[in-house]
Enzyme design. Structure first.
Site, PDB file in Angstrom:
ATOM      1  N   SER A 190      25.236 -18.093 -22.607  1.00 49.17           N
ATOM      2  CA  SER A 190      25.895 -18.758 -21.475  1.00 49.17           C
ATOM      3  C   SER A 190      27.020 -19.674 -21.945  1.00 49.17           C
ATOM      4  O   SER A 190      28.095 -19.732 -21.324  1.00 49.17           O
ATOM      5  CB  SER A 190      24.869 -19.547 -20.661  1.00 49.17           C
ATOM      6  OG  SER A 190      24.164 -20.459 -21.484  1.00 49.17           O
ATOM      7  N   CYS A 341      18.881 -29.712 -27.364  1.00 50.27           N
ATOM      8  CA  CYS A 341      18.128 -29.994 -26.145  1.00 50.27           C
ATOM      9  C   CYS A 341      16.906 -30.834 -26.489  1.00 50.27           C
ATOM     10  O   CYS A 341      15.838 -30.680 -25.896  1.00 50.27           O
ATOM     11  CB  CYS A 341      17.737 -28.707 -25.423  1.00 50.27           C
ATOM     12  SG  CYS A 341      16.955 -27.473 -26.472  1.00 50.27           S
TER      13      CYS A 341
END
Length: 784
Positions: A190, A341
């Site tokens: 992405s 993350c």
């Protein structure tokens, strides 16, 4: 559990250690965001509460909001691919659908927030957030049209289902059309798709950027997922490779004939001549590294009972190695975005501090507070503490028990006071989940301002590394370090441990420099040596008999532990030689290709390949390095032509849908304009007999002979155009688009959300459905 070291980054753990997390890959699992993932999970963890409440990651006054938000599933987010010619129409549709009944929805008696665009995303209204969980989005009658629309356009690449925080890193790279960009840990793709869109931003859809995007991942299977995701963007400037990020090989630039004629320098140590090849340096690199992933607790609920404060320790050295390798591949003045993350300082600020420490003032953090001003964030930390599963806090490496000092890198602890002033760690930032209803994320922007010092010799497994005074190293060329990653570990072992002999440096052909169990692998390699030679000879003979290109095997020992991870080989992309000149002449005559058509940028994957690819000129060094066997390239370019045999066709090649925008400016023949009325009829059926078109359009098709053509379709009353590939048969014209894309276009342009009607191919006793003015979808004798 997958084999150790089989996922991204090539991370290896000691055999005695049983990790509680799947540390072999980034924790980017499918974005469920559903309550189903939370069904049997209790969102409580005393280690997490203690670690983050006492370590300064979350301001004390925001702690209750933070922990409450972590226990709620993520909202649904997506962004519109703004490089698409249909992006404006898609945005208008989403705005219309979300302004009606969507503003009065309720779930379990509670009113939902209306779907809204992300306030910080640019361009505005191209990224959206739905507070409703995904299973509600599927079931709600009010959102049925919108959900069907999103699913269809996501499949076609016009929309990307992506977490909000995942959209952030690409904005800080400031990619321009001439930049050479590397995404080191790219799957699932992405962020790579975003980088490609930015590379093409501001250019006409028919113009090819001079830059490139190189997307890499260590997992071969995930590379194919990456290809699938990025193919939706449709860019000839992309190449996908399969390597460990910390050992990413240099990209060699093919010597010019003038360079070959120059005197070759003599190596004084070996008295032999050597040729120094220039290597490609990147302008922008994205290091979205493997991490423990505690920022994804709202998405990966099963992490709650398994989280430990020590999870980041095993990944710290790998993360440092990836960034150091990226810096060696970066040109001076280039920029790197480091992101995770994870909210853990051990994986965030500690990694940055160690990188800045090793680079000795040649890399600096950038203040990015002025970029995306509407994005809420908290500055990076300069002080933190270590907390382990024995519930003991440590402020420095010296406080660790002696038996743990050699296991834990000293670089996980905060920098000294003097280093704090130089490093400016507060220029990095975190996105906390409660600030804008997202996952947790960490981002930093680094700029290279000078050459990176060479690494120190790699110590043995139990040897205490010498404390490095990097300022004493002369800043010289980086050619000596281009062949592998920076193997220098942190000074983290104890002086009381018994030293061993320093191993010989590992060459580029075997870049497993982080594996501490090399002896086992070397013994496996030795046993497999004879077998691998025989297998290699057999494979080369078989390939030659089949007329396929022989790919140099970068793995001489296929039974070794590393080789078992990278056994897959890909056919190289080959430039078209003189044997293709008759094909060139046919294509030029049939489609009326202009003289400036870039034939040299056409590639095939074998001598008898039915597909011809268009590859941007900027990817020449990557193709050259791939042909040398020094890099494993999975895919590149766009399919421009595909061979399709059909009786009566003068040219067997048809134009592929993904390459239409690039070939359209060069085509002078076989272009047909279709008015809005004809296009609506064409769109409803996907194929249409000549008499069903208007007389003018029918006459245009009838004057063409059988074969591929381009239809310039008026898609609305305002005259906006869409170019589609079609096949002109003997009495019928068919769109060369997939069934799902055809249905998506019907939704957007005709407002038709009905399910496609399936018509029997042959008449039966059942009722045959009749569709006025549309041909049956039966066997076509005049279509390929």
């Amino acid at each position: 559990m997958p084999k150790r070291g089989s996922k991204r980054g090539g991370f290896h753990k000691n055999k005695k250690h049983k990790p509680t997390l799947n540390q072999q890959q980034k924790t980017q699992q499918p974005e469920t965001g559903s309550a189903g993932a939370w069904k049997d999970i209790t969102p409580e963890n005393e280690f997490l509460t203690e670690y983050y409440s006492q370590n300064g990651v979350v301001p004390p006054e925001q702690w209750d909001l933070f922990i409450k938000c972590l226990k709620v599933p993520l909202p649904t987010t997506f962004r519109i691919t703004h490089s698409s010619p249909l992006s404006g129409l898609i945005k208008d549709f989403v705005e219309r659908e979300t302004s009606g009944e969507c503003s009065n929805l309720e779930v379990d008696g509670e009113k939902l927030e209306a779907p809204a665009p992300l306030p910080w995303y640019s361009p505005s209204n191209f990224a959206w957030k739905f507070k409703a969980p995904r299973q509600f989005l599927r079931r709600s009658e009010s959102l049925k049209r919108l959900h069907t629309f999103l699913v269809s356009f996501t499949e076609q690449g016009y929309i990307s289902r992506q977490e909000a925080v995942s959209m952030v890193p690409a904005f800080f790279l400031d990619v321009q059309s001439h930049h050479k960009v590397l995404d080191m840990c790219a799957a699932p793709g992405s962020k790579t798709a975003q980088l490609l869109e930015m590379l093409h931003a501001g250019l006409p859809s028919t113009e090819t950027p001079s830059g490139l995007v190189l997307a890499n991942d260590v997992d071969h299977k995930r590379c194919y997922m990456l290809v699938h995701q990025t193919n939706r963007v449709g860019s000839p400037c992309l190449a996908v490779t399969n390597h460990e990020a910390q050992n990413f090989p240099p990209i060699r630039i093919e010597p010019t004939p003038e360079a070959d004629s120059l005197p070759v320098p003599v190596d004084q140590t070996t008295s032999t001549t050597t040729k120094t090849e220039e290597t490609l340096k990147f302008d922008r690199i994205l290091c979205d590294v493997p991490c423990s992933g505690d920022g994804t607790l709202r998405k990966n609920a099963d992490l709650w009972p398994r989280w430990l404060p020590t999870l980041g320790l095993g990944l710290h050295n790998l993360q440092v190695s990836i960034v150091i390798r990226a810096l060696r591949l970066l040109q001076i003045g280039g920029r790197i975005v480091y992101s995770t993350c994870s909210l853990n300082p051990v994986e965030d600020e500690a990694v940055l501090a160690e990188v800045l420490r090793r680079c000795d003032g040649n890399v600096h953090l950038h203040d990015v507070s002025h970029i995306l001003p509407d994005l809420k964030r908290t500055p990076g930390l300069s002080t933190w503490r270590m907390y382990d599963k024995t519930k003991i806090w440590y402020d420095s490496h010296e406080q660790l028990p002696p038996n743990r000092r050699y296991k834990v890198p000293s670089s996980i602890f905060p920098p000294t006071e003097e280093e704090k002033k130089k490093f400016n760690l507060h220029y990095s930032f975190r996105i906390l989940p409660h600030q804008q209803d997202t996952s947790g994320f960490f981002v930093a922007l680094l700029e290279k301002t000078g050459e990176i010092p060479p690494p120190l010799p790699r110590p043995g497994r139990y040897q205490t590394p010498r404390v490095a005074n990097l300022s004493s190293h002369k800043k010289g060329p980086e050619n000596s370090t281009e062949s592998g990653s920076d193997p220098q570990p942190s000074s983290s072992t104890s002086a009381e441990t018994k030293p061993e002999k320093v191993p010989v440096p590992v060459p580029m052909t075997d870049p497993e420099v982080l594996d501490v169990n090399k002896k086992d692998e070397e013994s496996e390699d030795a046993k497999a040596s004879d077998q691998s030679k025989e297998s290699s000879e057999h494979n080369q003979t078989a390939s030659s008999e089949q007329g396929q290109a022989i790919v140099p095997n970068p793995n001489p020992h296929p039974n070794s532990r590393r080789a078992r991870r990278v056994q897959q080989t890909e056919a190289p992309f080959l430039a078209l030689d003189s044997s293709w000149e008759p094909t060139f002449a046919l294509l030029k005559d049939f489609f009326g290709l202009k003289d400036g058509f870039p034939y040299k940028q056409l590639m095939v994957r074998s001598t008898n390949s039915p597909q011809i690819y268009f590859v941007a000129e900027g990817l020449s060094p990557v193709l050259y390095t791939s042909r040398q066997g020094c890099i494993r390239m999975v895919n590149t370019g766009l399919k421009l032509f595909a061979r399709r045999s059909f009786e009566g066709a003068r040219c067997d090649y048809r134009i592929c849908a993904e390459g239409v925008s690039y070939i359209f400016p060069f085509v002078t023949k076989r272009k047909i304009e279709i008015n809005y009325s004809d296009f609506c009829k064409f769109l409803r059926s996907g194929d249409l007999k000549f008499p069903l078109f208007s007389p003018e359009t029918a006459a245009e098709f009838e004057r063409l002979d059988v074969g591929s053509a381009l239809a310039i379709c008026k898609i609305n009353e305002s005259g906006k155009e869409l170019v589609l590939p079609v096949w002109r048969g003997r009495s019928i014209v068919r769109m060369f688009v997939t069934t799902t894309e055809l249905r998506a276009l019907r939704m957007l342009l005709l407002g038709d959300f009905s399910e496609p009607i399936k018509v029997p191919k042959k008449p039966t006793d059942a009722v045959v459905l009749e569709i006025p003015d549309e041909p049956l979808d039966g066997p076509d004798e005049d279509l390929p």
